[in-house]
Design an enzyme around this catalytic site. Structure first.
Site, mmCIF file in Angstrom:
data_model
loop_
_atom_site.group_PDB
_atom_site.id
_atom_site.type_symbol
_atom_site.label_atom_id
_atom_site.label_comp_id
_atom_site.label_asym_id
_atom_site.label_seq_id
_atom_site.Cartn_x
_atom_site.Cartn_y
_atom_site.Cartn_z
ATOM 1 C CG LEU A 73 -1.978 -1.047 1.386
ATOM 2 C CD1 LEU A 73 -2.746 -0.835 2.684
ATOM 3 C CD2 LEU A 73 -2.920 -1.067 0.201
ATOM 4 C CE LYS A 76 5.486 9.430 1.845
ATOM 5 N NZ LYS A 76 6.811 9.851 1.301
ATOM 6 C CG PHE A 98 6.201 4.394 10.464
ATOM 7 C CD1 PHE A 98 7.049 4.331 9.370
ATOM 8 C CD2 PHE A 98 4.998 3.695 10.409
ATOM 9 C CE1 PHE A 98 6.704 3.608 8.236
ATOM 10 C CE2 PHE A 98 4.647 2.967 9.282
ATOM 11 C CZ PHE A 98 5.503 2.925 8.196
ATOM 12 N NE ARG A 105 4.940 13.623 9.206
ATOM 13 C CZ ARG A 105 5.876 13.288 10.084
ATOM 14 N NH1 ARG A 105 5.923 13.898 11.267
ATOM 15 N NH2 ARG A 105 6.778 12.380 9.786
ATOM 16 C CB ALA A 139 18.312 5.354 18.135
ATOM 17 C CG ASP A 170 16.491 -3.937 16.978
ATOM 18 O OD1 ASP A 170 15.955 -2.841 17.210
ATOM 19 O OD2 ASP A 170 17.325 -4.113 16.079
#
Length: 366
Positions: A73, A76, A98, A105, A139, A170
């Site tokens: 997808l 935007k 993210f 946004r 980071a 992680d």
């Protein structure tokens, strides 16, 4: 069928933390819809590659994304956003990795997603969390380890920190995110309410220092590796070189292990040193280093076979994966169509597990 059959996950995460979390859900039967940008998850391009189900895939990508559905997808675009909203409407879990602010946004922050699916369990995974001075600081794993104090004690005898062998921040966040999501799903069953989980790599890793950073946690100075029992200051929690240039490890500080070995070596006089504070065992460490330098690694493996001592040879990954233990536990599994997978650590008695197919980019369309 698995423990999570019937659970649908919409996963926008890439690289390591989020995919590790969602593959554990896919391994247990959850329907994980992996939303990829037009260029795909960057992990797809990470060498080395191997043949899975007749297709070449990154081994990294395959092991963290098996059993998922890939939907491409462009978030935007209006079309991409509309399709994502459709997928969310039927989802139980929403995962994103993210930087803070990106989802807002795009119009898919928790508030907006909750209007689409009121009982959604929404999990954000980031380096430092959604708020605070570091929230927008870029980071990956090692920078988080550095800022959390862990890299400072990932050092050698010279005190210089080195690149760690495991992406602990992680991986800690992947496990923490999974735990948070499962807790939220259990809570939702009881209350009917969803939840928002702000999972930070930094926050997830920090509790892992409780056994080594006690002095600092208590408000005092930072621990120094060579004076810590678990970080190089103890003779029986130590790495030693063998005569062939390889290494072995003693991995148990209990007095019974020290007594067993030192009795066999006719140096029971050193037992008090094994009980001494870390950093005061130099004579013991020097003696053991001298002893281990007299035989090859394989000779020591044979020598220790009948002794009750927490001993292990230091193996590379090839040697480790070829060990009989791996086969006995079924920990390296070849998929039906080819390609090796590391088996999930969470398995249930009486239930068979087979690795799901590795999805091609956009295989399941949009």
């Amino acid at each position: 069928m698995g423990k999570l059959s019937g659970i649908r996950v919409v996963d926008l995460s890439q690289f390591l933390p989020g995919p590790m979390m969602s593959v554990m859900m896919a391994d247990q039967g959850a329907e994980v819809i992996k939303i990829e940008p037009p260029q795909g998850d960057p992990a797809r391009e990470q060498a080395p590659f191997s043949s899975y189900n007749g297709e070449e895939h990154s081994v990294w990508f395959a092991n963290l994304n098996r059993g998922k559905k890939s939907v491409v997808l462009d978030l935007k675009s209006d079309e991409g956003k509309a399709r994502l909203r459709e997928l969310i409407a039927d989802a139980d879990v929403f995962v994103e990795g993210f930087r803070p602010g990106v989802m807002k946004r795009l119009g898919f922050d928790y508030g907006n997603v909750k209007t689409i699916k009121p009982d959604i369990v929404y999990c954000s995974i980031s380096a430092f969390g959604q708020q605070g001075d570091l929230a927008h600081h870029p980071a990956h794993d090692m920078a988080v380890q550095a800022l959390a104090g862990f890299l400072a004690v990932n050092d050698g005898a010279d005190g210089a920190p080195v690149v760690p062998g495991a992406a602990s921040a992680d991986l800690a966040s992947g496990l923490t995110a999974l735990s948070g999501v499962l807790m939220a799903l259990i809570g939702r069953d009881r209350t009917g309410e969803g939840a928002y989980i702000d999972c930070a790599m930094f926050d997830s890793l920090l509790p892992w220092c409780a056994h080594t950073a006690g002095s600092a946690i208590a408000g005092g100075p930072s621990p120094v590796s060579q004076s810590q029992r678990s970080l190089g200051g103890a003779g029986f929690y130590q790495v030693y070189q063998t005569s062939d240039g390889k290494h072995v490890a003693l991995g148990g500080r209990e007095v019974k292990f020290a007594k067993n070995l030192l009795t066999t070596l006719d140096r029971l006089d050193l037992l008090p040193l094994a009980e001494a504070p870390a950093g005061e065992q130099g004579e013991l460490i020097a003696f053991l280093a001298q002893v281990f330098a007299t035989k090859t690694r394989s000779q020591w493996v044979e020598w220790f076979a009948d002794k009750d001592v927490a001993f292990a040879p230091v193996l590379n990954f090839r040697e480790a994966l070829d060990e009989p233990h791996i086969a006995e536990r079924g920990l390296l599994v070849e998929a039906e169509g080819g390609g090796n997978h590391i088996a999930p650590a969470i398995r249930f008695l009486g239930e068979e597990w087979t690795p799901g197919c590795v999805p091609k980019k956009g295989e399941h369309h949009s």
